[in-house]
Design a protein around this motif. Structure first.
Motif, PDB file in Angstrom:
ATOM      1  N   ALA A   3       0.835  -1.195   0.000  1.00  0.00           N
ATOM      2  CA  ALA A   3       0.000   0.000   0.000  1.00  0.00           C
ATOM      3  C   ALA A   3       0.870   1.245   0.000  1.00  0.00           C
ATOM      4  CB  ALA A   3      -0.908  -0.018   1.219  1.00  0.00           C
ATOM      5  N   SER A   4       0.457   2.241  -0.746  1.00  0.00           N
ATOM      6  CA  SER A   4       1.216   3.474  -0.844  1.00  0.00           C
ATOM      7  C   SER A   4       0.249   4.626  -1.076  1.00  0.00           C
ATOM      8  CB  SER A   4       2.205   3.388  -2.008  1.00  0.00           C
ATOM      9  OG  SER A   4       2.769   4.649  -2.263  1.00  0.00           O
ATOM     10  N   SER A   5       0.590   5.779  -0.567  1.00  0.00           N
ATOM     11  CA  SER A   5      -0.232   6.964  -0.815  1.00  0.00           C
ATOM     12  C   SER A   5       0.368   7.822  -1.934  1.00  0.00           C
ATOM     13  CB  SER A   5      -0.349   7.788   0.462  1.00  0.00           C
ATOM     14  OG  SER A   5       0.933   8.221   0.866  1.00  0.00           O
ATOM     15  N   ARG A   6       1.335   7.268  -2.647  1.00  0.00           N
ATOM     16  CA  ARG A   6       2.015   8.030  -3.697  1.00  0.00           C
ATOM     17  C   ARG A   6       1.062   8.524  -4.769  1.00  0.00           C
ATOM     18  NH1 ARG A   6       7.124   6.051  -7.402  1.00  0.00           N
ATOM     19  NH2 ARG A   6       7.298   7.999  -8.548  1.00  0.00           N
ATOM     20  N   TRP A   7       0.104   7.718  -5.153  1.00  0.00           N
ATOM     21  CA  TRP A   7      -0.795   8.065  -6.257  1.00  0.00           C
ATOM     22  C   TRP A   7      -2.172   8.542  -5.776  1.00  0.00           C
ATOM     23  CZ3 TRP A   7       2.175   8.642 -10.166  1.00  0.00           C
ATOM     24  CH2 TRP A   7       3.285   7.822 -10.333  1.00  0.00           C
ATOM     25  N   VAL A   8      -2.318   8.770  -4.501  1.00  0.00           N
ATOM     26  CA  VAL A   8      -3.597   9.229  -3.962  1.00  0.00           C
ATOM     27  C   VAL A   8      -3.707  10.739  -4.180  1.00  0.00           C
ATOM     28  CG1 VAL A   8      -4.987   9.500  -1.874  1.00  0.00           C
ATOM     29  CG2 VAL A   8      -3.673   7.413  -2.238  1.00  0.00           C
ATOM     30  N   GLU A   9      -4.851  11.155  -4.695  1.00  0.00           N
ATOM     31  CA  GLU A   9      -5.086  12.589  -4.858  1.00  0.00           C
ATOM     32  C   GLU A   9      -6.538  12.918  -4.568  1.00  0.00           C
ATOM     33  OE1 GLU A   9      -5.400  14.266  -8.985  1.00  0.00           O
ATOM     34  OE2 GLU A   9      -4.453  12.374  -9.478  1.00  0.00           O
ATOM     35  N   ASP A  10      -6.794  14.162  -4.327  1.00  0.00           N
ATOM     36  CA  ASP A  10      -8.142  14.629  -4.001  1.00  0.00           C
ATOM     37  C   ASP A  10      -9.002  14.585  -5.256  1.00  0.00           C
ATOM     38  OD1 ASP A  10     -10.390  15.846  -3.032  1.00  0.00           O
ATOM     39  OD2 ASP A  10      -9.437  17.770  -2.614  1.00  0.00           O
ATOM     40  N   ALA A  11     -10.101  13.868  -5.194  1.00  0.00           N
ATOM     41  CA  ALA A  11     -11.011  13.766  -6.341  1.00  0.00           C
ATOM     42  C   ALA A  11     -12.303  14.531  -6.081  1.00  0.00           C
ATOM     43  CB  ALA A  11     -11.306  12.301  -6.643  1.00  0.00           C
ATOM     44  N   SER A  12     -12.227  15.589  -5.283  1.00  0.00           N
ATOM     45  CA  SER A  12     -13.410  16.416  -5.035  1.00  0.00           C
ATOM     46  C   SER A  12     -13.868  17.042  -6.341  1.00  0.00           C
ATOM     47  CB  SER A  12     -13.089  17.525  -4.041  1.00  0.00           C
ATOM     48  OG  SER A  12     -12.681  16.993  -2.818  1.00  0.00           O
ATOM     49  N   PHE A  13     -15.169  17.171  -6.496  1.00  0.00           N
ATOM     50  CA  PHE A  13     -15.686  17.794  -7.711  1.00  0.00           C
ATOM     51  C   PHE A  13     -17.064  18.373  -7.461  1.00  0.00           C
ATOM     52  CE2 PHE A  13     -17.268  13.485  -7.788  1.00  0.00           C
ATOM     53  CZ  PHE A  13     -18.546  13.587  -8.310  1.00  0.00           C
ATOM     54  N   ILE A  14     -17.447  19.284  -8.328  1.00  0.00           N
ATOM     55  CA  ILE A  14     -18.806  19.813  -8.363  1.00  0.00           C
ATOM     56  C   ILE A  14     -19.289  19.624  -9.798  1.00  0.00           C
ATOM     57  CG2 ILE A  14     -18.039  22.180  -8.785  1.00  0.00           C
ATOM     58  CD1 ILE A  14     -20.488  23.060  -7.108  1.00  0.00           C
ATOM     59  N   LYS A  15     -20.528  19.182  -9.936  1.00  0.00           N
ATOM     60  CA  LYS A  15     -20.988  18.791 -11.262  1.00  0.00           C
ATOM     61  C   LYS A  15     -22.381  19.343 -11.538  1.00  0.00           C
ATOM     62  CE  LYS A  15     -20.681  14.806 -14.101  1.00  0.00           C
ATOM     63  NZ  LYS A  15     -20.214  13.468 -14.197  1.00  0.00           N
ATOM     64  N   LEU A  16     -22.574  19.822 -12.743  1.00  0.00           N
ATOM     65  CA  LEU A  16     -23.892  20.202 -13.217  1.00  0.00           C
ATOM     66  C   LEU A  16     -24.465  18.964 -13.875  1.00  0.00           C
ATOM     67  CD1 LEU A  16     -26.000  22.412 -13.582  1.00  0.00           C
ATOM     68  CD2 LEU A  16     -24.846  23.066 -15.689  1.00  0.00           C
ATOM     69  N   LYS A  17     -25.214  18.189 -13.108  1.00  0.00           N
ATOM     70  CA  LYS A  17     -25.682  16.873 -13.528  1.00  0.00           C
ATOM     71  C   LYS A  17     -26.888  16.944 -14.461  1.00  0.00           C
ATOM     72  CE  LYS A  17     -25.360  12.359 -12.977  1.00  0.00           C
ATOM     73  NZ  LYS A  17     -24.278  11.632 -13.531  1.00  0.00           N
ATOM     74  N   GLU A  18     -27.898  17.752 -14.105  1.00  0.00           N
ATOM     75  CA  GLU A  18     -29.098  17.810 -14.943  1.00  0.00           C
ATOM     76  C   GLU A  18     -29.790  19.153 -14.789  1.00  0.00           C
ATOM     77  OE1 GLU A  18     -33.302  15.430 -15.505  1.00  0.00           O
ATOM     78  OE2 GLU A  18     -31.580  14.378 -14.711  1.00  0.00           O
ATOM     79  N   VAL A  19     -30.211  19.717 -15.917  1.00  0.00           N
ATOM     80  CA  VAL A  19     -30.949  20.973 -15.949  1.00  0.00           C
ATOM     81  C   VAL A  19     -32.133  20.784 -16.879  1.00  0.00           C
ATOM     82  CG1 VAL A  19     -30.882  23.406 -16.619  1.00  0.00           C
ATOM     83  CG2 VAL A  19     -28.889  22.363 -15.572  1.00  0.00           C
ATOM     84  N   SER A  20     -33.313  21.201 -16.412  1.00  0.00           N
ATOM     85  CA  SER A  20     -34.517  21.114 -17.243  1.00  0.00           C
ATOM     86  C   SER A  20     -35.196  22.475 -17.290  1.00  0.00           C
ATOM     87  CB  SER A  20     -35.505  20.095 -16.678  1.00  0.00           C
ATOM     88  OG  SER A  20     -34.957  18.809 -16.728  1.00  0.00           O
ATOM     89  N   LEU A  21     -35.628  22.852 -18.471  1.00  0.00           N
ATOM     90  CA  LEU A  21     -36.358  24.097 -18.669  1.00  0.00           C
ATOM     91  C   LEU A  21     -37.636  23.798 -19.446  1.00  0.00           C
ATOM     92  CD1 LEU A  21     -33.409  26.388 -19.838  1.00  0.00           C
ATOM     93  CD2 LEU A  21     -34.471  26.371 -17.593  1.00  0.00           C
TER      94      LEU A  21
END
Length: 91
Positions: A3-21
């Motif tokens: 196990a290693s944390s070498r390739w671990v990175e923050d995958a936080s995100f904000i997404k515009l998933k669906e918009v209806s008009l």
């Protein structure tokens, strides 16, 4: 396989998933078309994703069948943007 944390990175995100008009057409115009009601609509999905993650898709999820590879990025292609249009009419 250690196990290693070498390739671990923050995958936080904000997404515009669906918009209806939806736009309901004015009744005086709708009656000229011999309709009771009419509206036009548009739905858009997966339009934008804001992240500093370096991989293709920050929504990694769970790999099926293996507990040792939970949240491992397998370079899955992110979902493509989709747009749908339509008309609803009542006679």
């Amino acid at each position: 396989y250690a196990a290693s944390s070498r390739w671990v990175e923050d995958a936080s995100f904000i997404k515009l998933k669906e918009v209806s008009l939806t736009y309901n057409l004015p009744l005086n115009f709708v009656r000229k078309l011999h309709l009771k009601q009419c509206s036009v609509w548009m739905t858009a999905m997966d339009l934008w994703c804001g992240t500093k993650y370096k991989g293709l898709n920050p929504e990694i999820g769970l790999n099926k069948g293996t507990l040792t590879k939970i949240a491992v990025d397998v370079s899955a292609t992110p979902p493509s943007a989709q747009i749908a249009f339509g008309i609803r009419a009542s006679f």
